[in-house]
Design a protein around this motif. Sequence first.
Motif, PDB file in Angstrom:
ATOM      1  N   ALA A 169      -5.928   1.686  -0.499  1.00 53.88           N
ATOM      2  CA  ALA A 169      -5.653   3.187  -0.789  1.00 53.88           C
ATOM      3  C   ALA A 169      -7.162   3.424  -0.759  1.00 53.88           C
ATOM      4  CB  ALA A 169      -5.167   3.620  -1.466  1.00 53.88           C
ATOM      5  N   ASN A 170      -7.729   4.290  -0.038  1.00 54.80           N
ATOM      6  CA  ASN A 170      -8.837   5.155  -0.290  1.00 54.80           C
ATOM      7  C   ASN A 170      -9.172   6.221  -1.223  1.00 54.80           C
ATOM      8  OD1 ASN A 170      -8.113   6.870   2.188  1.00 54.80           O
ATOM      9  ND2 ASN A 170      -9.282   5.610   3.588  1.00 54.80           N
ATOM     10  N   LEU A 219       1.825   4.292  -2.659  1.00 53.75           N
ATOM     11  CA  LEU A 219       0.906   5.445  -2.219  1.00 53.75           C
ATOM     12  C   LEU A 219       2.130   6.231  -3.023  1.00 53.75           C
ATOM     13  CD1 LEU A 219      -1.210   5.382   0.917  1.00 53.75           C
ATOM     14  CD2 LEU A 219      -1.957   6.172  -1.732  1.00 53.75           C
ATOM     15  N   MET A 274      -6.307   8.873   1.218  1.00 56.19           N
ATOM     16  CA  MET A 274      -4.790   7.951   0.699  1.00 56.19           C
ATOM     17  C   MET A 274      -4.650   9.042  -0.315  1.00 56.19           C
ATOM     18  SD  MET A 274      -5.672   4.689   2.216  1.00 56.19           S
ATOM     19  CE  MET A 274      -4.099   4.058   3.205  1.00 56.19           C
ATOM     20  N   LEU A 275      -5.255   8.465  -1.629  1.00 57.11           N
ATOM     21  CA  LEU A 275      -4.644   9.559  -2.541  1.00 57.11           C
ATOM     22  C   LEU A 275      -4.533  11.314  -2.742  1.00 57.11           C
ATOM     23  CD1 LEU A 275      -6.702   6.559  -4.637  1.00 57.11           C
ATOM     24  CD2 LEU A 275      -4.206   6.582  -4.943  1.00 57.11           C
ATOM     25  N   LEU A 310       0.807  -1.365  -0.002  1.00 59.85           N
ATOM     26  CA  LEU A 310      -0.133   0.126   0.088  1.00 59.85           C
ATOM     27  C   LEU A 310       0.982   0.796  -0.034  1.00 59.85           C
ATOM     28  CD1 LEU A 310      -2.542   2.396  -0.025  1.00 59.85           C
ATOM     29  CD2 LEU A 310      -2.674   1.166   2.709  1.00 59.85           C
ATOM     30  N   HIS A 311       1.820   1.421   0.512  1.00 53.94           N
ATOM     31  CA  HIS A 311       2.740   2.699   0.923  1.00 53.94           C
ATOM     32  C   HIS A 311       3.407   2.465  -0.047  1.00 53.94           C
ATOM     33  CE1 HIS A 311       1.350   2.474   4.889  1.00 53.94           C
ATOM     34  NE2 HIS A 311       1.384   3.992   5.500  1.00 53.94           N
ATOM     35  N   ALA A 360      -1.625  11.694  -0.863  1.00 53.61           N
ATOM     36  CA  ALA A 360      -0.086  11.264  -1.513  1.00 53.61           C
ATOM     37  C   ALA A 360       0.005  12.632  -2.738  1.00 53.61           C
ATOM     38  CB  ALA A 360      -0.368  10.138  -2.512  1.00 53.61           C
ATOM     39  N   ALA A 373      -2.552   0.423  -6.282  1.00 56.32           N
ATOM     40  CA  ALA A 373      -3.171   1.689  -4.792  1.00 56.32           C
ATOM     41  C   ALA A 373      -4.419   1.347  -4.371  1.00 56.32           C
ATOM     42  CB  ALA A 373      -2.950   2.865  -4.900  1.00 56.32           C
ATOM     43  N   ARG A 374      -5.232   1.072  -4.713  1.00 53.72           N
ATOM     44  CA  ARG A 374      -6.499   0.985  -4.971  1.00 53.72           C
ATOM     45  C   ARG A 374      -6.742  -0.211  -4.411  1.00 53.72           C
ATOM     46  NH1 ARG A 374     -10.183   5.303  -4.066  1.00 53.72           N
ATOM     47  NH2 ARG A 374      -9.772   7.154  -5.998  1.00 53.72           N
TER      48      ARG A 374
END
Length: 101
Positions: free
Chosen positions: A71-72, A44, A75-76, A40-41, A79, A66-67
Amino acid sequence: MFDMRNLTKLKKLDENAPDVMKAFWAFNAELFKDGAIDVLHKQLMAVAVALTTQCPYCIELHMKDARRAGANDTMLTEAAMVAAAMRANATVTHASHLFKE
């Protein structure tokens, strides 16, 4: 010019430089696995870099990855704002070169 279907043409790179491209694809696959930094990170970070380099292919691919990694929208968005800040910070710090002694 930008068309995700263009990515199918990458097979030409595989055909013309098979050893190099095999190594590239292996590197890329290994890099985006969980390690000291989870997927995930990593994704991102990839989104932020893609926004900074303004590569539409990378933005699209890494946003989707990422999704998939969880990621939601928030979060995006963060980023994206980190990417924006990095570009702005570079502009501001480089402005120091405008003032010669």
